[in-house]
Design a protein around this motif. Structure first.
Motif, PDB file in Angstrom:
ATOM      1  N   ARG A 220       0.826  -1.207   0.000  1.00  0.00           N
ATOM      2  CA  ARG A 220       0.000   0.000   0.000  1.00  0.00           C
ATOM      3  C   ARG A 220       0.862   1.259   0.000  1.00  0.00           C
ATOM      4  O   ARG A 220       0.529   2.240  -0.680  1.00  0.00           O
ATOM      5  N   TYR A 221       1.956   1.226   0.742  1.00  0.00           N
ATOM      6  CA  TYR A 221       2.815   2.413   0.767  1.00  0.00           C
ATOM      7  C   TYR A 221       3.534   2.586  -0.567  1.00  0.00           C
ATOM      8  O   TYR A 221       3.674   3.707  -1.069  1.00  0.00           O
ATOM      9  N   ALA A 222       3.997   1.485  -1.173  1.00  0.00           N
ATOM     10  CA  ALA A 222       4.685   1.571  -2.465  1.00  0.00           C
ATOM     11  C   ALA A 222       3.744   2.052  -3.557  1.00  0.00           C
ATOM     12  O   ALA A 222       4.169   2.764  -4.482  1.00  0.00           O
ATOM     13  N   ALA A 223       2.460   1.692  -3.453  1.00  0.00           N
ATOM     14  CA  ALA A 223       1.486   2.112  -4.461  1.00  0.00           C
ATOM     15  C   ALA A 223       0.997   3.537  -4.231  1.00  0.00           C
ATOM     16  O   ALA A 223       0.230   4.059  -5.034  1.00  0.00           O
ATOM     17  N   GLY A 224       1.428   4.160  -3.142  1.00  0.00           N
ATOM     18  CA  GLY A 224       1.017   5.534  -2.869  1.00  0.00           C
ATOM     19  C   GLY A 224      -0.350   5.656  -2.241  1.00  0.00           C
ATOM     20  O   GLY A 224      -0.924   6.738  -2.190  1.00  0.00           O
ATOM     21  N   GLN A 225      -0.894   4.541  -1.727  1.00  0.00           N
ATOM     22  CA  GLN A 225      -2.221   4.592  -1.129  1.00  0.00           C
ATOM     23  C   GLN A 225      -2.188   5.120   0.296  1.00  0.00           C
ATOM     24  O   GLN A 225      -3.218   5.532   0.824  1.00  0.00           O
ATOM     25  N   GLU A 226      -1.027   5.073   0.942  1.00  0.00           N
ATOM     26  CA  GLU A 226      -0.946   5.440   2.345  1.00  0.00           C
ATOM     27  C   GLU A 226       0.265   6.334   2.606  1.00  0.00           C
ATOM     28  O   GLU A 226       1.242   6.318   1.849  1.00  0.00           O
ATOM     29  N   THR A 227       0.179   7.062   3.700  1.00  0.00           N
ATOM     30  CA  THR A 227       1.313   7.788   4.260  1.00  0.00           C
ATOM     31  C   THR A 227       1.620   7.182   5.630  1.00  0.00           C
ATOM     32  O   THR A 227       0.906   6.292   6.102  1.00  0.00           O
ATOM     33  N   TYR A 228       2.684   7.674   6.275  1.00  0.00           N
ATOM     34  CA  TYR A 228       3.012   7.163   7.602  1.00  0.00           C
ATOM     35  C   TYR A 228       1.824   7.315   8.556  1.00  0.00           C
ATOM     36  O   TYR A 228       1.478   6.391   9.289  1.00  0.00           O
ATOM     37  N   MET A 229       1.210   8.499   8.557  1.00  0.00           N
ATOM     38  CA  MET A 229       0.124   8.765   9.485  1.00  0.00           C
ATOM     39  C   MET A 229      -1.094   7.891   9.192  1.00  0.00           C
ATOM     40  O   MET A 229      -1.720   7.356  10.109  1.00  0.00           O
ATOM     41  N   SER A 230      -1.445   7.750   7.919  1.00  0.00           N
ATOM     42  CA  SER A 230      -2.610   6.929   7.591  1.00  0.00           C
ATOM     43  C   SER A 230      -2.337   5.447   7.851  1.00  0.00           C
ATOM     44  O   SER A 230      -3.261   4.688   8.165  1.00  0.00           O
ATOM     45  N   LEU A 231      -1.063   5.025   7.755  1.00  0.00           N
ATOM     46  CA  LEU A 231      -0.723   3.630   8.048  1.00  0.00           C
ATOM     47  C   LEU A 231      -0.899   3.307   9.531  1.00  0.00           C
ATOM     48  O   LEU A 231      -1.167   2.160   9.885  1.00  0.00           O
ATOM     49  N   ILE A 232      -0.730   4.310  10.389  1.00  0.00           N
ATOM     50  CA  ILE A 232      -0.950   4.080  11.817  1.00  0.00           C
ATOM     51  C   ILE A 232      -2.405   3.672  12.055  1.00  0.00           C
ATOM     52  O   ILE A 232      -2.689   2.699  12.773  1.00  0.00           O
ATOM     53  N   ASP A 233      -3.347   4.399  11.439  1.00  0.00           N
ATOM     54  CA  ASP A 233      -4.764   4.060  11.581  1.00  0.00           C
ATOM     55  C   ASP A 233      -5.083   2.729  10.906  1.00  0.00           C
ATOM     56  O   ASP A 233      -5.843   1.911  11.446  1.00  0.00           O
ATOM     57  N   TRP A 234      -4.501   2.505   9.727  1.00  0.00           N
ATOM     58  CA  TRP A 234      -4.785   1.281   8.980  1.00  0.00           C
ATOM     59  C   TRP A 234      -4.283   0.052   9.725  1.00  0.00           C
ATOM     60  O   TRP A 234      -5.016  -0.941   9.871  1.00  0.00           O
ATOM     61  N   THR A 235      -3.038   0.088  10.219  1.00  0.00           N
ATOM     62  CA  THR A 235      -2.494  -1.054  10.954  1.00  0.00           C
ATOM     63  C   THR A 235      -3.227  -1.253  12.282  1.00  0.00           C
ATOM     64  O   THR A 235      -3.388  -2.395  12.733  1.00  0.00           O
ATOM     65  N   GLY A 236      -3.677  -0.137  12.899  1.00  0.00           N
ATOM     66  CA  GLY A 236      -4.445  -0.275  14.131  1.00  0.00           C
ATOM     67  C   GLY A 236      -5.756  -1.008  13.897  1.00  0.00           C
ATOM     68  O   GLY A 236      -6.168  -1.848  14.704  1.00  0.00           O
ATOM     69  N   GLY A 237      -6.407  -0.708  12.776  1.00  0.00           N
ATOM     70  CA  GLY A 237      -7.635  -1.414  12.439  1.00  0.00           C
ATOM     71  C   GLY A 237      -7.414  -2.879  12.119  1.00  0.00           C
ATOM     72  O   GLY A 237      -8.309  -3.707  12.321  1.00  0.00           O
ATOM     73  N   LYS A 238      -6.233  -3.199  11.624  1.00  0.00           N
ATOM     74  CA  LYS A 238      -5.890  -4.591  11.315  1.00  0.00           C
ATOM     75  C   LYS A 238      -5.418  -5.365  12.545  1.00  0.00           C
ATOM     76  O   LYS A 238      -5.208  -6.582  12.468  1.00  0.00           O
ATOM     77  N   GLY A 239      -5.220  -4.661  13.656  1.00  0.00           N
ATOM     78  CA  GLY A 239      -4.773  -5.338  14.877  1.00  0.00           C
ATOM     79  C   GLY A 239      -3.280  -5.527  14.980  1.00  0.00           C
ATOM     80  O   GLY A 239      -2.817  -6.336  15.790  1.00  0.00           O
ATOM     81  N   LEU A 240      -2.492  -4.784  14.187  1.00  0.00           N
ATOM     82  CA  LEU A 240      -1.040  -4.906  14.247  1.00  0.00           C
ATOM     83  C   LEU A 240      -0.521  -4.155  15.477  1.00  0.00           C
ATOM     84  O   LEU A 240      -0.863  -2.998  15.696  1.00  0.00           O
ATOM     85  N   ARG A 241       0.315  -4.809  16.271  1.00  0.00           N
ATOM     86  CA  ARG A 241       0.860  -4.230  17.482  1.00  0.00           C
ATOM     87  C   ARG A 241       2.381  -4.304  17.472  1.00  0.00           C
ATOM     88  O   ARG A 241       2.958  -5.114  16.760  1.00  0.00           O
ATOM     89  N   ASN A 242       2.993  -3.419  18.261  1.00  0.00           N
ATOM     90  CA  ASN A 242       4.454  -3.463  18.370  1.00  0.00           C
ATOM     91  C   ASN A 242       4.858  -4.566  19.340  1.00  0.00           C
ATOM     92  O   ASN A 242       4.017  -5.311  19.857  1.00  0.00           O
ATOM     93  N   GLN A 243       6.154  -4.669  19.619  1.00  0.00           N
ATOM     94  CA  GLN A 243       6.653  -5.770  20.436  1.00  0.00           C
ATOM     95  C   GLN A 243       6.228  -5.655  21.894  1.00  0.00           C
ATOM     96  O   GLN A 243       6.285  -6.628  22.629  1.00  0.00           O
TER      97      GLN A 243
END
Length: 543
Positions: A220-243
């Motif tokens: 998604r980032y390579a295709a230009g669909q997301e920025t850093y800020m929008s990826l935070i919301d997107w990954t949060g919705g997907k349930g991605l968490r840090n260590q």
């Protein structure tokens, strides 16, 4: 410290503190409250190197030994200082706090378990060994060292030097072991987000739940669909968490996108060294390079406010400028940004109609599709496969020879180490990309199956396009038409080679169907499978 110390210049007066146990402090005629200090009062200091060690019996064992020593010597422990931090480096907060309180007269002495519990570096030991000069008694619970004698302090100094040397040797051996693991292609540290640890001496493996999210994050980032800020919301919705189990931060997103580990390459940030890893990559090297191009500004970020369907997909046929989308009165118009260009504006629905008409022209009839299937059974691709494999192997040999020359230049002193590390990292990345291409090289049977799948896809190009989402439509357009131009009100698109050959009745030529870059078989077939699954779902639900 002598029994009587006078500091007339500063106005301080400390008299008979050791003998009476009373500290009378006067400054400029103002008398502070006296501090009563027992002659046998001591601090107890215990330490382990890590938090994990602190969960065991080490701290309790040290504490028991110090308490037994205090009872034997008739000493009273007034305060405990417990630390869970290595003594190899200076700057321990609890250790420094204890030293400050001892110098201020908080206790008459300190008891430690062993010499190496107090310090493993000579800087901290120098501060600790000066305590007897300040009138503070130092005791070692496991040894009978007399810090008031020259011989006792010499023995303690020797033990401290041995402890510091032990740490230096341990550090060298640890670094040697880490380097050995890295050269084997193993990552000897904690697995990054998206991977799972398998124990010592084993490569990391992709987390089956998290790895697909990481892969889509890169895409998604390579295709230009997301920025850093929008990826935070997107990954949060997907349930991605840090260590640590929390949501990804801005720095966390940047760390993931900038880590070549996901492409199969190990990079040590502190030294700049790179090593080919033996772990399974989550993404291809080419996808990682696309992300790097966006991150470093070599390829512009294409996310816009309205996310119009054909943004940056069409260029003006007269001036080669990008067609800019605009929303006017509920309709989307694409205009050329040059004022005097013959191409003015074209509506989005007109582009849609032109693409549908072109897809209808490119669709295969049942007879043409049957011919492609028959050709797949009779035409051999073994010769082309051998040529492709030989070409990649030659490129691998050339890259390995280039690395050997780089090493020779470093040894001769012609190349600086920083320049060598940078070129070596880029060379490792190219080499890994070539090896991945070689590993992905399909067999003759796989190529025939790809040709059949493409023939089936080409029978329903319009339906596949209509059933796709907006992001999938953009991917579809990029794979079907590499060149897309607008002349005035006319849309001119040039189909990919495999489509043109199929329409003309020729067998699709051989190519790498899973190469990471766009306009290839892999993405278009994956889109076709998603569309077929969506069609079946709609039929099952009765829509």
């Amino acid at each position: 410290m002598p029994p009587h110390l006078f500091a007339h210049a500063g106005g301080w007066h400390l008299a008979n503190a050791r003998r009476t146990g009373v500290a009378k402090i006067r400054r400029y005629g103002r008398v502070k409250e006296p501090q009563y200090q027992c002659m046998n009062s001591c601090f107890g200091y215990i330490r382990v190197s890590t938090q994990k060690q602190g969960e065991g019996v080490s701290l309790e064992a040290q504490k028991d030994a110090i308490q037994a020593f205090a009872r034997q010597k008739d000493l009273t422990i007034t305060k405990w200082f417990e630390e869970k931090q290595t003594a190899a480096k200076g700057g321990r907060p609890i250790f420094n706090q204890m030293l400050r309180q001892l110098r201020r007269g908080g206790a008459s002495g300190v008891i430690i378990h062993k010499i190496d519990r107090s310090a493993r570096n000579l800087r901290d030991w120098a501060m600790f060994s000066e305590l007897p000069d300040a009138g503070v008694n130092v005791y070692v619970a496991t040894e009978s060292l007399d810090f008031t004698s020259r011989g006792g302090r010499l023995t303690a100094d020797i033990q401290a030097v041995i402890a510091a040397d032990y740490i230096r040797n341990l550090r060298e051996e640890t670094i040697k072991g880490i380097q050995g693991r890295l050269k084997q292609g193993l990552y000897p540290f904690r697995a990054p987000v998206g991977y799972l640890d398998q124990g010592r001496g084993k490569p990391k493996i992709p987390d089956p739940r998290i790895a697909p999210i990481i892969r889509e994050m890169f895409e998604r980032y390579a295709a230009g669909q997301e920025t850093y800020m929008s990826l935070i919301d997107w990954t949060g919705g997907k349930g991605l968490r840090n260590q640590k189990g929390g949501p990804l931060s801005l720095h966390g997103v940047e760390t993931i996108l900038g880590n070549p580990f996901y492409a199969g390459l190990i990079r040590i940030k502190r030294t700049g060294q790179t090593f080919p890893g033996i772990h399974e990559p989550i993404i291809s090297v080419s996808l990682y390079e696309d992300v790097e191009a966006v991150r470093t500004g070599r390829r512009g970020q294409i996310k816009t406010r309205h996310q119009h369907l054909f943004r940056r997909l069409f260029i003006c046929g007269h001036c080669d400028g990008c067609m800019i989308p605009e929303l006017q009165k509920g309709r989307v118009y694409y205009r050329c940004k040059r004022n005097f260009c013959p191409t003015k504006t074209i509506r989005e629905d007109m582009i849609q109609a032109a693409l549908r008409k072109e897809l209808q022209r490119l669709e295969l009839t049942a007879r043409a599709s049957a011919k492609v299937h028959a050709d797949c059974e009779t035409v051999s691709t073994d010769g082309k496969l051998s040529e492709a494999r030989s070409a990649i192997e030659l490129q691998i040999n050339d890259e390995e020879a280039r690395q050997e020359r780089l090493t020779d230049l470093l040894i001769d002193g012609t190349l600086e180490r920083a320049t060598y590390a940078d070129r070596k990292a880029k060379s490792d990345q190219r080499l890994l990309d070539l090896k991945q291409q070689l590993a992905r090289l399909p067999s003759a049977t796989q190529i025939q199956q790809v040709h059949r799948d493409l023939a089936e896809l080409q029978k329903s190009l319009v339906v596949t396009y209509e059933m796709a989402t907006s992001d999938e439509k953009r991917e579809f357009i990029q794979n079907v038409w590499p060149n897309r131009k607008v002349f005035g009100k006319n849309v001119v698109v040039e189909p990919s080679g495999w489509l043109q050959e199929a329409v003309s009745g020729n067998l699709i030529s051989f190519g790498d169907p899973v190469r990471g870059h766009g306009r290839t078989f892999g993405p278009i077939l994956e889109l076709s499978r998603k569309t077929r699954a969506r069609k079946l779902s709609c039929k099952a639900s009765g829509e």
